[in-house]
Design a protein around this motif. Structure first.
Motif, PDB file in Angstrom:
ATOM      1  N   ASP A  70       0.839  -1.199   0.000  1.00 23.86           N
ATOM      2  CA  ASP A  70       0.000   0.000   0.000  1.00 23.86           C
ATOM      3  C   ASP A  70       0.874   1.249   0.000  1.00 23.86           C
ATOM      4  O   ASP A  70       1.946   1.270   0.623  1.00 23.86           O
ATOM      5  CB  ASP A  70      -0.902   0.006   1.233  1.00 23.86           C
ATOM      6  N   PRO A  71       0.443   2.302  -0.691  1.00 27.40           N
ATOM      7  CA  PRO A  71       1.235   3.541  -0.693  1.00 27.40           C
ATOM      8  C   PRO A  71       1.295   4.167   0.704  1.00 27.40           C
ATOM      9  O   PRO A  71       0.328   4.110   1.465  1.00 27.40           O
ATOM     10  CB  PRO A  71       0.478   4.445  -1.677  1.00 27.40           C
ATOM     11  N   LYS A  72       2.439   4.730   1.038  1.00 24.87           N
ATOM     12  CA  LYS A  72       2.635   5.352   2.348  1.00 24.87           C
ATOM     13  C   LYS A  72       2.676   6.872   2.210  1.00 24.87           C
ATOM     14  O   LYS A  72       3.206   7.405   1.236  1.00 24.87           O
ATOM     15  CB  LYS A  72       3.939   4.851   2.973  1.00 24.87           C
ATOM     16  N   ILE A  73       2.108   7.523   3.203  1.00 23.35           N
ATOM     17  CA  ILE A  73       2.154   8.993   3.221  1.00 23.35           C
ATOM     18  C   ILE A  73       3.577   9.420   3.577  1.00 23.35           C
ATOM     19  O   ILE A  73       4.119   8.985   4.604  1.00 23.35           O
ATOM     20  CB  ILE A  73       1.161   9.555   4.253  1.00 23.35           C
ATOM     21  N   PRO A  74       4.214  10.221   2.747  1.00 14.87           N
ATOM     22  CA  PRO A  74       5.603  10.608   3.037  1.00 14.87           C
ATOM     23  C   PRO A  74       5.684  11.445   4.311  1.00 14.87           C
ATOM     24  O   PRO A  74       4.826  12.287   4.582  1.00 14.87           O
ATOM     25  CB  PRO A  74       6.009  11.424   1.801  1.00 14.87           C
ATOM     26  N   SER A  75       6.711  11.167   5.098  1.00 16.49           N
ATOM     27  CA  SER A  75       6.910  11.935   6.340  1.00 16.49           C
ATOM     28  C   SER A  75       7.637  13.245   6.022  1.00 16.49           C
ATOM     29  O   SER A  75       8.519  13.290   5.162  1.00 16.49           O
ATOM     30  CB  SER A  75       7.722  11.119   7.344  1.00 16.49           C
TER      31      SER A  75
END
Length: 582
Positions: free
Chosen positions: A353-358
């Motif tokens: 799943d795509p991750k929200i960039p920190s």
């Protein structure tokens, strides 16, 4: 001193010839059907009892024979197909050797009736072990009927080597499929134990293939047609998604004669490079028409092997024709040369799943402030420190007791050795014992499907399925069978994440299901097949909990050393083994 070389009696030589010509009931059916085809028949009826062991009868409306021809047909090397040596090198008929009926009659009981005119004047001959015991005139319609009863009745050793009824019936069905498909302009029927299996009207090649192999094959047929000076090709290629784990759907015909050819199989298979999954074979119905002078059919008595004058050119023609056929129907993969490779997604990221960039913000950052050397050195040293910490963490992981390498092996340690486990074979063993336990204890757990899976069975698959319903039920399948439509509403819990339709068809198309040399029983076959289909595959990444669970389950099995197919599951390396490597 007396002479020692003797000419064998006819009955002895015929029985010796029967060893090559008559290998099993399906061999008899093949020879009888070829005779009917050569007699210009338009309707052929086949009647089978007990998989051909007790009765094989072929009835046709062909040219028929006179009483003299009937007698001559059972004499070795008597034939109506060829007259001189030149005819041997340009054979257009299905039969020509004049061996079949003599060999068949020597190891069976035969009843033949035939009439060659429309005035209902016919004859009857009865034979036992190659000798005529009765003959008479009869009133008959034009055509020939021949019954072959109690095959190998006088050769008990050969009869004992025949396989189970379903194995022999499968061979009979294969012969019938070959003849029926290659002669679609002839009406055929097949009756097994008084049950009609096939009734095939005169029809086109495509309709005949659909009639024999079921409606589901229709959308997967790709026509192929290529005319050259060497050979003319026509027929159908099956789409890659219809590929099977067996060669069940591979049919080759040369001048309408069913043949087996490794180099033609290889030519077609190589055309599918990059389109098939490992272990799958393409399907095809390929008809090759060429000058009979350029082929040699007289290679083996069963006439299924052919020598070609120019096999290399034929290989290239078939290979390019199949590729062209796949290309026209846009089956081959398309290369996009304008695609930006930097936008490609790696294989490891496809299923994640795509991750929200920190986003990290340095509140003390001042873009107008000039960096001094001390700050730069300080930041650089912190970077090196963090890198060294990350490598230290990876080393700690490798030092754990269980880990995975190459997405194929699980490595575990004991007090004195290193254990390397093949994850696929290990899971096969675990599932195999689990399935066997479910069958024998009737303790299987079923998972109800949200939407039932519907599978349309072919006639051959239906016959087989009716034989194995008891084992099918005990595994946890819940289903309804209406004619040839199999509707599955519940499946064993171990199979819930697998392609059920593919697994069922793979089981029903497997030629080894009744081979006692490879399977102890139907239950053993089922357990092996299902464990292979639903096991963890090579290349699948496992987390630490899954790895540990797999290892613990394996060593809880009754036989953890070998897979269901007797392959070694793990190897052990002790200290000496490792030190000897250096």
């Amino acid at each position: 001193m007396s002479d020692i070389v003797k000419i064998l009696p006819i009955e002895v030589s015929n029985k010796i010839a029967a060893g090559e010509v008559v290998q099993r009931p399906s061999s008899v059916l093949k020879e009888l059907l070829e005779n009917s085809l050569d007699a210009n028949s338009s309707k052929i009826k086949v009647i089978i009892k007990n998989a051909g062991k007790n009765l094989i009868q072929v009835i046709d409306d062909g040219d028929g024979m006179s009483i003299k021809d009937m007698h001559s047909s059972f004499i070795k090397h008597a034939t109506s197909k060829i007259n001189c040596i030149d005819d041997v090198f340009s054979i257009s008929s299905m039969g020509f050797r004049g061996e079949a009926l003599a060999a068949i009659s020597s190891v069976s009981m035969i009843e033949m009736t035939s009439s060659k005119n429309l005035e209902n004047e016919g004859y009857f001959i009865e034979m036992v072990g190659g000798k005529i015991i009765n003959e008479k005139e009869l009133s008959l319609d034009k055509g020939t009927s021949i019954k072959v009863k109690n095959i190998f009745f006088n050769v008990p050793a050969r009869r004992n080597f025949l396989k189970s009824d379903f194995v022999e019936l499968r061979h009979i069905m294969n012969v019938f499929h070959n003849i029926a498909v290659s002669n679609h302009e002839i009406e055929f029927s097949l009756i097994n134990n008084e049950e009609e299996i096939f009734y095939l009207k005169k029809e086109s090649l495509k309709k005949r293939i659909i009639s024999v192999f079921g409606e589901k094959i229709r959308e997967h047929l790709i026509p192929i047609k290529e005319n050259t000076q060497i050979a003319n090709l026509n027929g159908f290629i099956l789409k890659p998604e219809f590929a099977k784990k067996s060669r069940f759907n591979q049919f080759i015909f040369v001048n309408n004669r069913p043949i087996k050819s490794q180099f033609i199989n290889h030519s077609i298979s190589s055309s599918f490079d990059g389109l098939l999954r490992d272990g799958y074979y393409p399907g095809y119905f390929l008809f090759i028409n060429m000058d009979p002078v350029k082929i040699d059919v007289n290679v083996h008595p069963n006439k299924t092997e052919i020598k070609f004058d120019d096999d290399q050119s034929l290989y290239s023609i078939i290979n390019s024709a199949v590729k062209h056929c796949l290309g026209i129907y846009q089956i081959s993969p398309v290369l996009d040369f304008e695609k930006d490779s930097s936008m490609d997604i790696s294989y490891n990221q496809i299923n994640t799943d795509p991750k929200i960039p920190s986003i990290e913000v340095d509140s003390e950052f001042n873009p107008f402030k000039i960096f001094n050397e001390e700050d730069f050195i300080k930041k650089d040293s912190n970077l090196e420190l963090s890198d060294s910490l990350s490598y230290a963490n990876e080393d700690n992981k490798l030092s754990s007791k269980i880990f995975q390498i190459f997405n194929k092996y699980i490595v575990s340690t004991s007090k004195s050795s290193l254990i390397i486990i093949n994850q696929n074979l290990a899971h096969q063993r675990i599932l195999y014992e689990d399935f066997l336990k479910s069958i024998f204890e009737s303790s299987s757990e079923s998972q109800k499907l949200v939407f039932p899976i519907e599978i349309t069975l072919t006639k051959s698959q239906l016959i087989l399925f009716k034989k194995i319903t008891t084992d099918f039920d005990s595994l946890g399948f819940v289903y309804d069978l209406s004619n040839t439509l199999l509707s599955i509403s519940s499946v064993p819990s171990q199979l819930i994440n697998n392609s059920i339709e593919e697994i069922i068809e793979d089981i029903l198309d497997d030629e080894n299901i009744f081979d006692k040399s490879k399977n102890l029983s139907y239950s053993d076959f089922f357990a092996k097949k299902l464990s292979k289909s639903s096991s963890i595959k090579t290349g699948q990444s496992l987390n630490s909990n899954e790895q540990e669970f797999l290892v613990n389950q394996l060593f809880s099995c009754k036989e953890p050393n070998l897979s269901p197919d007797n392959k070694q599951i793990f190897i052990t390396l002790n200290k000496n083994d490792i030190e000897n490597r250096f």
